[in-house]
Design a protein around this motif. Structure first.
Motif, mmCIF file in Angstrom:
data_model
loop_
_atom_site.group_PDB
_atom_site.id
_atom_site.type_symbol
_atom_site.label_atom_id
_atom_site.label_comp_id
_atom_site.label_asym_id
_atom_site.label_seq_id
_atom_site.Cartn_x
_atom_site.Cartn_y
_atom_site.Cartn_z
ATOM 1 N N THR A 1 -35.846 66.291 150.249
ATOM 2 C CA THR A 1 -37.122 66.414 150.959
ATOM 3 C C THR A 1 -36.957 66.213 152.455
ATOM 4 O OG1 THR A 1 -37.656 64.069 150.674
ATOM 5 C CG2 THR A 1 -38.384 65.573 148.945
ATOM 6 N N SER A 2 -37.897 66.785 153.187
ATOM 7 C CA SER A 2 -37.986 66.582 154.628
ATOM 8 C C SER A 2 -39.437 66.792 155.041
ATOM 9 C CB SER A 2 -37.074 67.565 155.374
ATOM 10 O OG SER A 2 -37.252 67.438 156.771
ATOM 11 N N PHE A 3 -40.044 65.760 155.633
ATOM 12 C CA PHE A 3 -41.431 65.827 156.080
ATOM 13 C C PHE A 3 -41.490 65.571 157.580
ATOM 14 C CE2 PHE A 3 -41.583 64.129 151.663
ATOM 15 C CZ PHE A 3 -42.151 65.236 151.067
ATOM 16 N N LEU A 4 -42.495 66.143 158.217
ATOM 17 C CA LEU A 4 -42.637 65.975 159.663
ATOM 18 C C LEU A 4 -42.936 64.520 160.001
ATOM 19 C CD1 LEU A 4 -44.724 69.155 160.577
ATOM 20 C CD2 LEU A 4 -42.261 68.819 160.806
ATOM 21 N N GLU A 5 -42.289 64.051 161.053
ATOM 22 C CA GLU A 5 -42.491 62.690 161.515
ATOM 23 C C GLU A 5 -43.345 62.689 162.773
ATOM 24 O OE1 GLU A 5 -38.496 61.266 161.967
ATOM 25 O OE2 GLU A 5 -38.237 60.876 159.810
ATOM 26 N N GLY B 1 -53.956 73.527 155.313
ATOM 27 C CA GLY B 1 -52.523 73.531 155.039
ATOM 28 C C GLY B 1 -52.208 74.471 153.887
ATOM 29 N N VAL B 2 -51.132 75.231 154.001
ATOM 30 C CA VAL B 2 -50.728 76.195 152.976
ATOM 31 C C VAL B 2 -49.320 75.845 152.505
ATOM 32 C CG1 VAL B 2 -50.374 78.621 152.422
ATOM 33 C CG2 VAL B 2 -52.123 77.980 154.088
ATOM 34 N N GLN C 1 -56.541 64.335 159.027
ATOM 35 C CA GLN C 1 -56.103 64.879 157.755
ATOM 36 C C GLN C 1 -56.627 66.299 157.615
ATOM 37 O OE1 GLN C 1 -57.876 62.055 154.993
ATOM 38 N NE2 GLN C 1 -59.555 63.484 154.564
ATOM 39 N N PRO C 2 -56.028 67.085 156.738
ATOM 40 C CA PRO C 2 -56.488 68.475 156.573
ATOM 41 C C PRO C 2 -57.898 68.533 155.992
ATOM 42 C CG PRO C 2 -54.311 68.135 155.593
ATOM 43 C CD PRO C 2 -54.861 66.782 155.891
ATOM 44 N N LYS C 3 -58.573 69.651 156.230
ATOM 45 C CA LYS C 3 -59.866 69.907 155.602
ATOM 46 C C LYS C 3 -59.693 70.505 154.213
ATOM 47 C CE LYS C 3 -62.736 70.570 159.704
ATOM 48 N NZ LYS C 3 -63.695 69.530 159.307
ATOM 49 N N LEU C 4 -58.577 71.179 154.000
ATOM 50 C CA LEU C 4 -58.307 71.830 152.724
ATOM 51 C C LEU C 4 -56.816 72.131 152.650
ATOM 52 C CD1 LEU C 4 -59.624 73.158 150.151
ATOM 53 C CD2 LEU C 4 -59.720 75.275 151.455
ATOM 54 N N VAL C 5 -56.245 71.996 151.450
ATOM 55 C CA VAL C 5 -54.829 72.305 151.248
ATOM 56 C C VAL C 5 -54.700 73.302 150.099
ATOM 57 C CG1 VAL C 5 -52.603 71.403 150.507
ATOM 58 C CG2 VAL C 5 -53.955 70.132 152.163
ATOM 59 N N PHE C 6 -53.909 74.351 150.330
ATOM 60 C CA PHE C 6 -53.655 75.381 149.317
ATOM 61 C C PHE C 6 -52.235 75.273 148.793
ATOM 62 C CE2 PHE C 6 -57.339 77.299 151.164
ATOM 63 C CZ PHE C 6 -57.888 78.057 150.150
ATOM 64 N N PHE C 7 -52.112 75.434 147.477
ATOM 65 C CA PHE C 7 -50.797 75.542 146.842
ATOM 66 C C PHE C 7 -50.748 76.886 146.131
ATOM 67 C CE2 PHE C 7 -51.458 70.988 147.203
ATOM 68 C CZ PHE C 7 -50.230 70.527 147.628
ATOM 69 N N LEU D 1 -50.580 62.506 156.725
ATOM 70 C CA LEU D 1 -51.744 63.368 156.510
ATOM 71 C C LEU D 1 -52.076 64.209 157.735
ATOM 72 C CD1 LEU D 1 -54.103 61.038 154.446
ATOM 73 C CD2 LEU D 1 -53.061 63.176 153.692
ATOM 74 N N LYS D 2 -51.847 63.666 158.926
ATOM 75 C CA LYS D 2 -52.192 64.435 160.126
ATOM 76 C C LYS D 2 -51.293 65.648 160.318
ATOM 77 C CE LYS D 2 -49.569 61.597 163.434
ATOM 78 N NZ LYS D 2 -49.716 60.784 164.676
ATOM 79 N N TYR D 3 -50.181 65.694 159.559
ATOM 80 C CA TYR D 3 -49.313 66.874 159.582
ATOM 81 C C TYR D 3 -49.385 67.656 158.272
ATOM 82 C CZ TYR D 3 -47.350 64.706 163.747
ATOM 83 O OH TYR D 3 -47.193 64.134 164.994
ATOM 84 N N GLY D 4 -50.385 67.332 157.459
ATOM 85 C CA GLY D 4 -50.549 68.058 156.202
ATOM 86 C C GLY D 4 -50.945 69.504 156.394
ATOM 87 N N ASN D 5 -51.490 69.831 157.584
ATOM 88 C CA ASN D 5 -51.873 71.210 157.869
ATOM 89 C C ASN D 5 -50.747 71.992 158.542
ATOM 90 O OD1 ASN D 5 -51.980 69.787 160.296
ATOM 91 N ND2 ASN D 5 -53.700 70.997 161.102
#
Length: 528
Positions: free
Chosen positions: A367-371, A300-301, A262-268, A23-27
């Motif tokens: 998939t690949s997510f930031l670690e 996060g976008v 965690q992010p404040k808001l996430v856009f898709f 979550l801390k890299y969700g932005n």
């Protein structure tokens, strides 16, 4: 203890290892890509659900009308439970998400509006693809409206302001710089294109408060804001206008938060290629700038598109979290795109990334997510988890019920048409017209007086100078009594004054024009 990650699916040899996004890299933004029918929309739905459960508000675009089902609990399926068992999720908990429906056109959700003033001259110029000279005219319009206290709220306000600049371009040019009719005409035509795509319903009041997109329920779930975009998809310029405005508004309004849990808001943003296809370089640079800087605001976008090549490379490099569904390589160009997509992932020695992207089935992805420390994770073949809410569109009756129960309806459903630039300039023009009519009436009064004087001279009593000349008196006649020449000169003067008055009435909308008419016409009438 606060939740640290959201599970997207399972990876590893038997899909038994959770593939999770911290979550801390969700932005740090992200990309969901893949050919039509490979499961991109469901992946977006799953990620939105997981962010919401973690207390992060979500905003997503429903391009095909098949995401509204998030407002309804999903139906248990044996296939879903088997998949959940495979990736170690246990028993699935089906449930509806706290959804708020929005619609730029106000038909399938609460209206989304902004004002011309909030849009601003810079962003509007980028969206309209204006030249430097035309952008200068837009800046003059906004500057003058601000100085004169004429609010620019909607398209008619901006049109009225541009018309005012055209009618008074000489005075405006002297103060603000050259304003030409050619530039004004070009801007008006661009505004017409935007209006034809439905922008009239986008500009107005009440304007959207971005904090209304960042609500969290009493149960701690983030609000899921769904923008109904079936019609919006057919108007790519308006779609780009909306997305860019929304990101810019968030960047300007939200405070800096730096790195947060965690992010404040996430856009898709689904069908992201609509934002970039044929976009001028200046617009792409603006999106790149916003994407790069909005991270520090806790936003996060995530772009959803068919091919990573749809997103400009400068923006693609900003997207740290990636879900790549299958790409079909039927042509040489497709093969090149597949190869480029594979090269952007950190290699996994267990499989060939390019082959995996071509072979994964529906509901699977690479998939690949930031670690830790923001390092890109090793690429992994992932079985995407099942959704908890319903897949597919929302029933109209359920949608209407949710819209009616939402507190946003009382705030946004009724449009407000308050006094603004169009009305103020119209009243100014009416006042100028009434004043011009007064001058014309005064001119007619003087004309009638002159006519009565001329008649009196034509019908002199016996013994007058005129009769003595008719009776043979040779006394010289004063030049000032030459009635024919005097009447002719007076008539010509009156016609010039009347024409001058009518001409000035057309430009009397400005303060300078009013002063000129008062001074010049006052002098003419006093001189008579």
């Amino acid at each position: 203890m606060a939740q640290e990650s959201i599970v997207i699916g399972g990876g590893g040899e038997a899909y038994a290892t959770p593939e999770a996004l911290l979550l801390k890299y969700g932005n740090r933004h992200g990309l969901i890509a893949g050919a039509t029918g490979t499961g991109k929309t469901i992946t977006m739905q799953i990620m939105a659900e997981e962010f919401s459960r973690a207390g992060v508000p979500v905003f997503l675009t429903d391009i095909k009308g098949d995401v509204g089902g998030m407002a309804v609990a999903g139906t248990p399926r044996d296939a879903f439970q088997r998949r959940a068992d495979t990736i170690g999720l246990g028993t699935l908990n089906y449930g509806a998400m706290p959804v708020t429906f929005w619609d730029l056109f106000g038909q399938n959700g609460h209206p989304v509006r902004t004002t011309m003033a909030d849009m601003g001259p810079l962003l509007l110029s980028r969206i309209l693809e204006l030249t430097e000279a035309q952008e200068g005219v837009i800046n003059v319009a906004f500057r003058m409206a601000d100085e004169e206290g004429w609010p620019l709220l909607d398209l008619p306000d901006l049109r009225a302001m541009l018309q005012f600049l055209g009618d008074n371009r000489q005075d405006v040019s002297a103060k603000y710089g050259n304003v030409t009719t050619a530039s004004i005409g070009a801007i008006q035509r661009r505004l017409l294109v935007l209006e034809n795509q439905g922008a009239a319903s986008f500009f107005g009041e009440p304007a959207l408060d971005i904090h209304d997109l960042m609500q969290v329920t009493a149960q701690g779930q983030g609000q899921v804001n769904i923008l109904h975009a079936e019609r919006l998809m057919t108007t790519p310029r308006l779609y780009a206008t909306f997305m860019l405005w929304l990101l810019s508004e968030l960047f300007e309004e939200l405070p800096e938060v730096g790195d947060s849990d965690q992010p404040k808001l996430v856009f898709f943003f689904d069908e992201a290629h609509l934002l970039f296809s044929g976009a001028p370089r200046a617009l792409i640079e603006k999106v790149e700038q916003v994407a790069r800087l909005i991270r520090s605001k806790g936003v996060g976008v995530y772009f959803i598109t068919q091919n990573p090549d749809d997103v400009p490379e400068t923006i693609l490099s900003q997207l740290g979290n990636r879900v790549q569904h299958a790409l079909r390589a039927f042509t040489a160009r497709d093969q090149q795109a597949l190869r480029r997509a594979a090269q952007t992932y950190r290699t996994n020695p267990r499989f060939d990334t390019e082959v995996a992207i071509r072979e994964v089935g529906v509901g699977e992805a690479v998939t690949s997510f930031l670690e830790a420390k923001g390092i890109p994770g090793m690429v992994e073949r992932t079985l995407i988890r099942p959704p908890a809410s319903a897949m597919g569109p929302c029933d109209d009756a359920v949608r209407r019920q949710i819209i009616a129960a939402s507190p946003m309806g009382r705030k946004y459903d009724t449009m407000i048409d308050r006094d603004s630039a169009q009305e103020m300039l119209a009243r100014r023009a009416e006042a100028a017209a009434r004043q011009a009519e007064g001058f014309e009436a005064r001119g007619k009064d003087d004309e009638e007086t002159e006519e009565r004087y001329s008649r009196a001279r034509r019908y002199q009593p016996p013994g007058s100078i005129r009769n003595r000349r008719d009776e043979g008196d040779d006394t010289p006649r004063s030049p000032s009594r030459s009635t024919g020449r005097s009447t002719s000169r007076s008539s010509r003067s009156d016609s010039v004054v009347e024409a001058f008055t009518k001409s000035m009435a057309r430009s009397i909308g400005t303060r300078a024009g009013t002063a000129i008419v008062r001074g010049v016409l006052g002098g003419l009438f006093r001189g008579r």
